[in-house]
Design an enzyme around this catalytic site. Structure first.
Site, PDB file in Angstrom:
ATOM      1  N   ARG A  40      13.784  -4.803   6.906  1.00 33.54           N
ATOM      2  CA  ARG A  40      13.744  -3.667   7.818  1.00 33.54           C
ATOM      3  C   ARG A  40      13.901  -4.217   9.233  1.00 33.54           C
ATOM      4  NH1 ARG A  40       8.415  -0.593   6.212  1.00 33.54           N
ATOM      5  NH2 ARG A  40       7.642  -1.712   8.035  1.00 33.54           N
TER       6      ARG A  40
ATOM      7  N   ARG B  27      12.551  -7.511   2.419  1.00 34.07           N
ATOM      8  CA  ARG B  27      12.743  -6.080   2.665  1.00 34.07           C
ATOM      9  C   ARG B  27      13.802  -5.817   3.741  1.00 34.07           C
ATOM     10  NH1 ARG B  27       7.351  -2.741   4.011  1.00 34.07           N
ATOM     11  NH2 ARG B  27       7.331  -4.153   5.784  1.00 34.07           N
TER      12      ARG B  27
ATOM     13  N   ARG C 248       2.667  -8.879  13.305  1.00 27.70           N
ATOM     14  CA  ARG C 248       1.974  -7.785  12.615  1.00 27.70           C
ATOM     15  C   ARG C 248       0.784  -8.314  11.818  1.00 27.70           C
ATOM     16  NH1 ARG C 248       6.213  -5.229   9.122  1.00 27.70           N
ATOM     17  NH2 ARG C 248       4.777  -3.525   8.811  1.00 27.70           N
TER      18      ARG C 248
ATOM     19  N   LYS D  79       0.826  -1.213   0.000  1.00 28.24           N
ATOM     20  CA  LYS D  79       0.000   0.000   0.000  1.00 28.24           C
ATOM     21  C   LYS D  79       0.860   1.262   0.000  1.00 28.24           C
ATOM     22  CE  LYS D  79      -0.945  -0.414   4.967  1.00 28.24           C
ATOM     23  NZ  LYS D  79       0.120  -1.431   5.199  1.00 28.24           N
TER      24      LYS D  79
ATOM     25  N   ARG E 286      -5.982   2.243  11.354  1.00 28.47           N
ATOM     26  CA  ARG E 286      -5.626   0.836  11.511  1.00 28.47           C
ATOM     27  C   ARG E 286      -6.515   0.146  12.539  1.00 28.47           C
ATOM     28  NH1 ARG E 286      -0.200   1.097   9.449  1.00 28.47           N
ATOM     29  NH2 ARG E 286       0.797  -0.919   9.300  1.00 28.47           N
TER      30      ARG E 286
HETATM   31  P1  B4P Z   1       5.198  -1.629   1.330  1.00 28.64           P
HETATM   32  O1  B4P Z   1       4.539  -0.788   0.301  1.00 28.64           O
HETATM   33  O2  B4P Z   1       6.371  -1.055   2.051  1.00 28.64           O
HETATM   34  O3  B4P Z   1       4.210  -2.206   2.463  1.00 28.64           O
HETATM   35  P2  B4P Z   1       3.167  -1.476   3.337  1.00 28.64           P
HETATM   36  O4  B4P Z   1       2.028  -2.443   3.357  1.00 28.64           O
HETATM   37  O5  B4P Z   1       2.870  -0.093   2.889  1.00 28.64           O
HETATM   38  O6  B4P Z   1       3.848  -1.186   4.752  1.00 28.64           O
HETATM   39  P3  B4P Z   1       3.704  -1.905   6.149  1.00 28.64           P
HETATM   40  O7  B4P Z   1       2.260  -2.149   6.493  1.00 28.64           O
HETATM   41  O8  B4P Z   1       4.602  -3.077   6.089  1.00 28.64           O
HETATM   42  O9  B4P Z   1       4.281  -0.909   7.242  1.00 28.64           O
HETATM   43  P4  B4P Z   1       3.836   0.527   7.820  1.00 28.64           P
HETATM   44  O10 B4P Z   1       4.943   1.415   7.431  1.00 28.64           O
HETATM   45  O11 B4P Z   1       2.463   0.948   7.415  1.00 28.64           O
HETATM   46  O12 B4P Z   1       5.619  -2.949   0.558  1.00 28.64           O
HETATM   47  C1  B4P Z   1       6.233  -4.034   1.200  1.00 28.64           C
HETATM   48  C2  B4P Z   1       7.341  -4.661   0.358  1.00 28.64           C
HETATM   49  O13 B4P Z   1       6.804  -5.347  -0.777  1.00 28.64           O
HETATM   50  C3  B4P Z   1       8.322  -3.658  -0.214  1.00 28.64           C
HETATM   51  O14 B4P Z   1       9.625  -4.170  -0.085  1.00 28.64           O
HETATM   52  C4  B4P Z   1       7.952  -3.524  -1.696  1.00 28.64           C
HETATM   53  O15 B4P Z   1       9.049  -3.295  -2.552  1.00 28.64           O
HETATM   54  C5  B4P Z   1       7.377  -4.884  -2.001  1.00 28.64           C
HETATM   55  N1  B4P Z   1       6.286  -4.813  -2.961  1.00 28.64           N
HETATM   56  C6  B4P Z   1       5.316  -3.866  -3.006  1.00 28.64           C
HETATM   57  N2  B4P Z   1       4.454  -4.125  -4.012  1.00 28.64           N
HETATM   58  C7  B4P Z   1       4.887  -5.289  -4.597  1.00 28.64           C
HETATM   59  C8  B4P Z   1       4.412  -6.086  -5.696  1.00 28.64           C
HETATM   60  N3  B4P Z   1       3.316  -5.754  -6.392  1.00 28.64           N
HETATM   61  N4  B4P Z   1       5.101  -7.215  -6.011  1.00 28.64           N
HETATM   62  C9  B4P Z   1       6.206  -7.567  -5.313  1.00 28.64           C
HETATM   63  N5  B4P Z   1       6.722  -6.847  -4.284  1.00 28.64           N
HETATM   64  C10 B4P Z   1       6.058  -5.727  -3.924  1.00 28.64           C
HETATM   65  O16 B4P Z   1       3.788   0.320   9.428  1.00 28.64           O
HETATM   66  C11 B4P Z   1       4.920  -0.025  10.208  1.00 28.64           C
HETATM   67  C12 B4P Z   1       4.589  -0.046  11.725  1.00 28.64           C
HETATM   68  O17 B4P Z   1       4.245   1.293  12.187  1.00 28.64           O
HETATM   69  C13 B4P Z   1       3.388  -0.887  12.175  1.00 28.64           C
HETATM   70  O18 B4P Z   1       3.733  -2.241  12.367  1.00 28.64           O
HETATM   71  C14 B4P Z   1       2.971  -0.192  13.501  1.00 28.64           C
HETATM   72  O19 B4P Z   1       3.777  -0.595  14.576  1.00 28.64           O
HETATM   73  C15 B4P Z   1       3.225   1.274  13.228  1.00 28.64           C
HETATM   74  N6  B4P Z   1       2.042   2.015  12.753  1.00 28.64           N
HETATM   75  C16 B4P Z   1       1.919   2.596  11.503  1.00 28.64           C
HETATM   76  N7  B4P Z   1       0.725   3.197  11.395  1.00 28.64           N
HETATM   77  C17 B4P Z   1       0.069   2.990  12.577  1.00 28.64           C
HETATM   78  C18 B4P Z   1      -1.230   3.348  13.064  1.00 28.64           C
HETATM   79  N8  B4P Z   1      -2.110   4.019  12.306  1.00 28.64           N
HETATM   80  N9  B4P Z   1      -1.583   2.968  14.321  1.00 28.64           N
HETATM   81  C19 B4P Z   1      -0.740   2.288  15.094  1.00 28.64           C
HETATM   82  N10 B4P Z   1       0.503   1.921  14.695  1.00 28.64           N
HETATM   83  C20 B4P Z   1       0.900   2.261  13.450  1.00 28.64           C
END
Ligand code: B4P
Length: 194
Positions: free
Chosen positions: A138, A136, A149, A22, A97
């Protein structure tokens, strides 16, 4: 009405499990349409990197794969949405969330006499989510933390799918495709609204 040509007036939420892409998709939509992509995950990681008081308080929570509490997040999102670039439109990535956070967002929008236009759900099977997160590397991407998660997502975030579907705001895209294919599906969805 929100559409590709009026994207700076789009008020949307990206919803999906951790690693669904996302954030990747939100950044692409933002680059194309001018609407700011607001990632609460990026904001929290930045706070940790800077060692701010918020960062110090949330570091352990992020590293454990848990959610930061709704009250702290309300403060974070309220301040960010008050910024000038988010006045007319925004794309939220990672917020809300929880059902409680959805209520906070409603309250903020109501105060601004605004409404949410759209919630985009990015769907990806769990084994693919784990594969992506491990690739990834991280600090919050060890296998144990990823599984934590995912269980937090199922328990606390997945109820938002029905919540927004019942309000007629939800549109789902298949996130188990290439980044470009997912983006094309999202652009189709946005142009239907133009
Ligand atoms: P991303 O795009 O990085 O994944 P994400 O779903 O946006 O992020 P995520 O949910 O993991 O973490 P967030 O920062 O929101 O893609 C993931 C990987 O896949 C990347 O390496 C990308 O290159 C690859 N990829 C993407 N699309 C692809 C495709 N089509 N094919 C193949 N590969 C692909 O949250 C992090 C932490 O912050 C949470 O755990 C929580 O502790 C905290 N947090 C954030 N928001 C919060 C909230 N509102 N309330 C409480 N805690 C919160």
């Amino acid at each position: 009405m929100a559409g590709v040509d009026s994207m700076n007036r789009l008020r949307a939420v990206m919803l999906g499990p951790p690693g669904s892409g996302k954030g990747t998709q939100a950044a692409l939509i933002s680059a194309r349409g001018g609407v700011p992509a607001i990632s609460t995950g990026d904001m929290l990681r930045q706070a940790v990197a800077e060692g701010s008081s918020l960062g110090v308080r949330v570091k352990e929570i992020l590293d454990a794969g848990r959610l930061v509490d709704d009250e702290k997040m309300a403060d974070v999102i309220e301040r960010r949405l008050a910024a000038k670039d988010a006045e007319t439109g925004f794309l939220l990535d990672g917020y809300p969330r929880t059902i409680g956070q959805a209520g906070t967002l409603d309250r903020i929008l109501e105060q601004r006499s605004q409404e949410l236009d759209l919630v985009i759900l990015v769907e990806v099977p769990e084994d693919e989510l784990i594969r992506r997160a491990l690739a990834r590397q991280r600090t919050d991407d060890t296998e144990d933390v990823i599984r934590k998660r995912l269980s937090v997502y199922r328990e606390q975030t997945a109820p938002l799918v029905d919540h927004y579907r019942s309000r007629g705001l939800l549109k789902a895209v298949d996130g188990d495709q290439s980044i470009d294919e997912v983006q094309a599906d999202i652009q189709d969805l946005l142009s239907v609204r133009a």
